[in-house]
Motif scaffolding. Structure first.
Motif, mmCIF file in Angstrom:
data_model
loop_
_atom_site.group_PDB
_atom_site.id
_atom_site.type_symbol
_atom_site.label_atom_id
_atom_site.label_comp_id
_atom_site.label_asym_id
_atom_site.label_seq_id
_atom_site.Cartn_x
_atom_site.Cartn_y
_atom_site.Cartn_z
ATOM 1 N N LEU A 19 35.003 -11.247 -10.391
ATOM 2 C CA LEU A 19 34.227 -10.199 -11.035
ATOM 3 C C LEU A 19 33.226 -9.576 -10.068
ATOM 4 O O LEU A 19 33.034 -8.351 -10.048
ATOM 5 N N LYS A 23 33.005 -5.738 -8.799
ATOM 6 C CA LYS A 23 31.747 -5.004 -8.921
ATOM 7 C C LYS A 23 31.330 -4.408 -7.587
ATOM 8 O O LYS A 23 30.916 -3.245 -7.503
ATOM 9 N N GLN A 65 25.276 -6.740 -16.505
ATOM 10 C CA GLN A 65 25.517 -8.001 -15.797
ATOM 11 C C GLN A 65 26.999 -8.312 -15.715
ATOM 12 O O GLN A 65 27.461 -8.884 -14.718
ATOM 13 N N GLN A 66 27.785 -7.956 -16.733
ATOM 14 C CA GLN A 66 29.219 -8.232 -16.734
ATOM 15 C C GLN A 66 30.029 -7.033 -16.251
ATOM 16 O O GLN A 66 31.214 -6.931 -16.557
ATOM 17 N N GLN A 69 33.499 -5.428 -16.306
ATOM 18 C CA GLN A 69 34.073 -5.686 -17.634
ATOM 19 C C GLN A 69 33.372 -4.843 -18.691
ATOM 20 O O GLN A 69 34.018 -4.326 -19.602
ATOM 21 N N ASP A 70 32.048 -4.713 -18.581
ATOM 22 C CA ASP A 70 31.286 -3.818 -19.450
ATOM 23 C C ASP A 70 31.121 -2.474 -18.758
ATOM 24 O O ASP A 70 30.925 -2.419 -17.531
#
Length: 381
Positions: A19, A23, A65-66, A69-70
């Protein structure tokens, strides 16, 4: 000296998770597409200023923070009016941001947003407050912790209503309650103003007359007479009106009122001239708008003509024309073999079409050589 190069006391850097790698890839794409972007908080918040038709706006990209994914939170400041922004004028609600996935490209999304702003320039909203994320996060969003600065606590939306001590300086962004203006019933109840040396208003400076330390008119009076004078307001008011300092202030006030009236008359006389110049400016602006529209139409026509007369377009037309001439010559030959055409007519028509076909093919080949030579000498470095 071996201890100097040993890794006994050093901590190994933990490898990035999948992840975190995705990012970082999105952040690198954002920085690669926009060189003037500024990093407000590492891996969390980025800001990109752009200027569109004398309007400078800031695009704020907030990464959860995610992320990725978000989906990211993209806002603009100051608030604007645009079909890609919500009613508040701050949150970007375009489909690319709304449908963001892990496989999207954040840099290209922001680039598409800027291109849309250029095609349809936004307008400034009538009301604008301070820049967001300075004291609190927007309503409905949790505050993000400062990962790079652990000693700073996250700002909360509830702290804006906290009580501020008197000793602390109050920032200009806090809304403090103002004390109500005192109400007075009669003019005599008003507090006596303290004269100052200079009073400035609208660029005008007026020097107050100097007040004497003693009043000779009162030095010969006894205490009882002074007491009676204090009790008799008419006598005290008459003495106050006869003061030379007050007479000078009244005279200066009359002169000032007269000057203001003369200046107002001059302004009224200048009103027709100003109105005519304003109308002339509006006419010129309308003419400029019409000329701009005509210029844009001509530029569009020039672009269409240049596209139709380009080397590649001419080559394609020659190729199609040569193919058509070849097909026509083949049809003439078939008609001759079937006995539908005399030999004299066949020779004349067939030679004419074949000559036209070979001529067009030669021109196409020559044009292809020119295109290759042009691309060779004008190749990008």
């Amino acid at each position: 000296m071996s201890w100097l190069f040993s890794s006994k006391g050093s901590r190994p850097i933990p490898p990035l998770t999948s992840l975190q790698q995705q990012k970082q890839r999105q952040i690198d794409s954002l920085k690669a597409c926009h060189s003037n972007i500024s990093e407000i908080q590492k891996d969390v918040e980025y800001r990109l200023p752009i200027t569109i038709k004398n309007l400078t706006i800031n695009i704020n990209i907030l990464l959860p923070q995610q992320f990725p994914q978000d989906k990211p939170i993209v806002t603009v400041f100051p608030p604007i009016r645009h079909h890609l922004v919500d009613k508040q004028g701050t949150n970007v609600t375009c489909p690319l941001v709304h449908n963001f996935t892990m496989h999207s490209d954040l840099g290209k999304i922001v680039q598409n947003l800027i291109e849309e702003f250029w095609k349809n320039p936004p307008t400034l909203a009538p009301t604008s407050g301070p820049f967001p994320y300075l004291y609190s996060s927007p309503a409905g969003r949790p505050p993000y912790p400062h990962t790079g600065f652990p000693f700073l606590p996250p700002f909360s939306t509830q702290e804006t209503n906290r009580s501020v001590p008197v000793s602390e300086p109050v920032p200009s962004t806090y809304n403090t309650a103002k004390a109500a203006a005192p109400s007075y019933g009669l003019i005599t109840d008003l507090p006596v103003p303290v004269p100052t040396s200079e009073v400035g208003m609208n660029g005008f400076t007026y020097k107050m007359p100097d007040l004497p330390d003693t009043f000779p008119e009162l030095s010969d009076l006894s205490v009882s007479q002074l007491t009676d004078m204090m009790e008799q307001e008419d006598v005290l008011l008459e003495l106050f009106i006869n003061l030379p300092q007050l007479k000078q202030i009244i005279s200066d006030k009359e002169d000032l009122v007269k000057n203001i009236e003369e200046l107002a008359k001059k302004n009224l006389q200048m009103e027709p001239i100003l109105e005519s110049k304003r109308q002339a400016l509006l006419d010129k602006y309308e003419l400029l708008t019409q000329m701009k529209a005509t210029f844009e139409k001509k530029m569009q026509r020039q672009h269409e003509l240049s596209e139709s007369c380009s080397l590649s377009a001419l080559q394609a037309r020659l190729k199609v024309a040569a193919h058509e001439a070849e097909e026509e010559s083949d049809n003439i030959a078939e008609n001759f073999l079937e006995g539908k055409t005399e030999i004299d007519d066949f020779l004349t028509l067939f030679m004419e079409k074949r000559t036209c076909c070979h001529s067009r093919r030669a021109k196409e080949e020559k044009l292809q050589q020119s295109i290759s030579l042009h691309s060779q000498y004008h190749a990008p470095l």
